[in-house]
Design an enzyme around this catalytic site. Sequence first.
Site, PDB file in Angstrom:
ATOM      1  N   ASP A 180       0.564  -0.914  -0.083  1.00 35.34           N
ATOM      2  CA  ASP A 180       0.107  -0.087   0.242  1.00 35.34           C
ATOM      3  C   ASP A 180       1.222   0.862  -0.154  1.00 35.34           C
ATOM      4  OD1 ASP A 180      -2.775   0.797   0.355  1.00 35.34           O
ATOM      5  OD2 ASP A 180      -1.850   2.828   2.110  1.00 35.34           O
TER       6      ASP A 180
ATOM      7  N   ASP B 206      -2.342   0.176   6.281  1.00 35.89           N
ATOM      8  CA  ASP B 206      -3.383  -0.955   5.553  1.00 35.89           C
ATOM      9  C   ASP B 206      -2.947  -1.954   4.649  1.00 35.89           C
ATOM     10  OD1 ASP B 206      -5.479   1.679   5.704  1.00 35.89           O
ATOM     11  OD2 ASP B 206      -5.041   2.670   3.313  1.00 35.89           O
TER      12      ASP B 206
ATOM     13  N   HIS C   7      -4.574  10.818   5.185  1.00 39.30           N
ATOM     14  CA  HIS C   7      -3.081  10.268   5.696  1.00 39.30           C
ATOM     15  C   HIS C   7      -2.770  10.644   6.908  1.00 39.30           C
ATOM     16  CE1 HIS C   7      -0.589  12.709   3.297  1.00 39.30           C
ATOM     17  NE2 HIS C   7      -1.262  11.897   2.468  1.00 39.30           N
TER      18      HIS C   7
ATOM     19  N   GLU D 213       0.709   5.674   0.345  1.00 42.40           N
ATOM     20  CA  GLU D 213       0.331   7.124   0.590  1.00 42.40           C
ATOM     21  C   GLU D 213       0.915   8.165  -0.325  1.00 42.40           C
ATOM     22  OE1 GLU D 213      -2.359   7.003   2.025  1.00 42.40           O
ATOM     23  OE2 GLU D 213      -3.039   5.085   2.377  1.00 42.40           O
TER      24      GLU D 213
ATOM     25  N   HIS E 235      -5.328   6.979   7.031  1.00 35.45           N
ATOM     26  CA  HIS E 235      -5.014   5.886   6.015  1.00 35.45           C
ATOM     27  C   HIS E 235      -3.763   5.866   6.424  1.00 35.45           C
ATOM     28  CE1 HIS E 235      -8.270   4.984   3.456  1.00 35.45           C
ATOM     29  NE2 HIS E 235      -8.351   6.013   3.724  1.00 35.45           N
TER      30      HIS E 235
END
Length: 248
Positions: free
Chosen positions: A12, A163, A62, A14, A158
């Site tokens: 994952d 995640d 985030h 960001e 997040h």
Amino acid sequence: MTRTMHRQIFLDTETTGLAADAGDRIVEIGLIEMVGRRRTGNDRHWYLNPERACHPDAVRVHGLTDDFLADKPRFEAVASELLEFLAGAEIIIHNAAFDVGFLDAELLRLGQRQRVSEVVGGIVDTLAMAREMYPGKANSLDALCKRLEVDASGRSLHGGLLDAGLLAEVYIRLTRGQDSLVIDAADTGTHAAGAVAAIDLASFVLPVIGATDEEGAAHEAVLAALDKASGGRTVWRTVLLLPIGAVA
């Protein structure tokens, strides 16, 4: 036959915004390693200086501010370790096109001609899986956590590693029952013996337990009631009189 254990990476990212082709950059990467459907603890996590400001909407998602990211390494500092870690593994991503697009854009900035898809052993998109399994329903990671009862209570923002960990739990539940029924040695703590020996069912003698008089009388009473209710059209008595294998 034992199940072939393979290495999977749950990934994952960001980012500063939503558009890699417009110059948005990666600010966090989380990687969770799993072998034989079990986490190994050999994970990777980086915060990155994107060399540009984060969009306010992205920060609300985030929580990574420009000040926090200012002293973090740039992508080029982790690129080699990232590619080495991903090499040959099956990569699982929720909305793979988004994360892979950003990673490819970062590699391109460094003059790397190789794309992520050329380094890894394969890419699985859990968003596509979920849309096929639950058509017409919300299939965000949050929605899947709720639907599949994955505990995401500790997640207020997040995060790449957080995640990726939730995605690993979601994936295990999405794919439960799709593996071989033969259990791996890693699952049992014993050494695999290779092929499973066939069992000759003819060698078993199963006891036949007859009904008691009371049970027989109760059964007869039920049949009599069915006869009365159906006007004598109860099929069960006819079936009992047929030879085995015959069709009424």
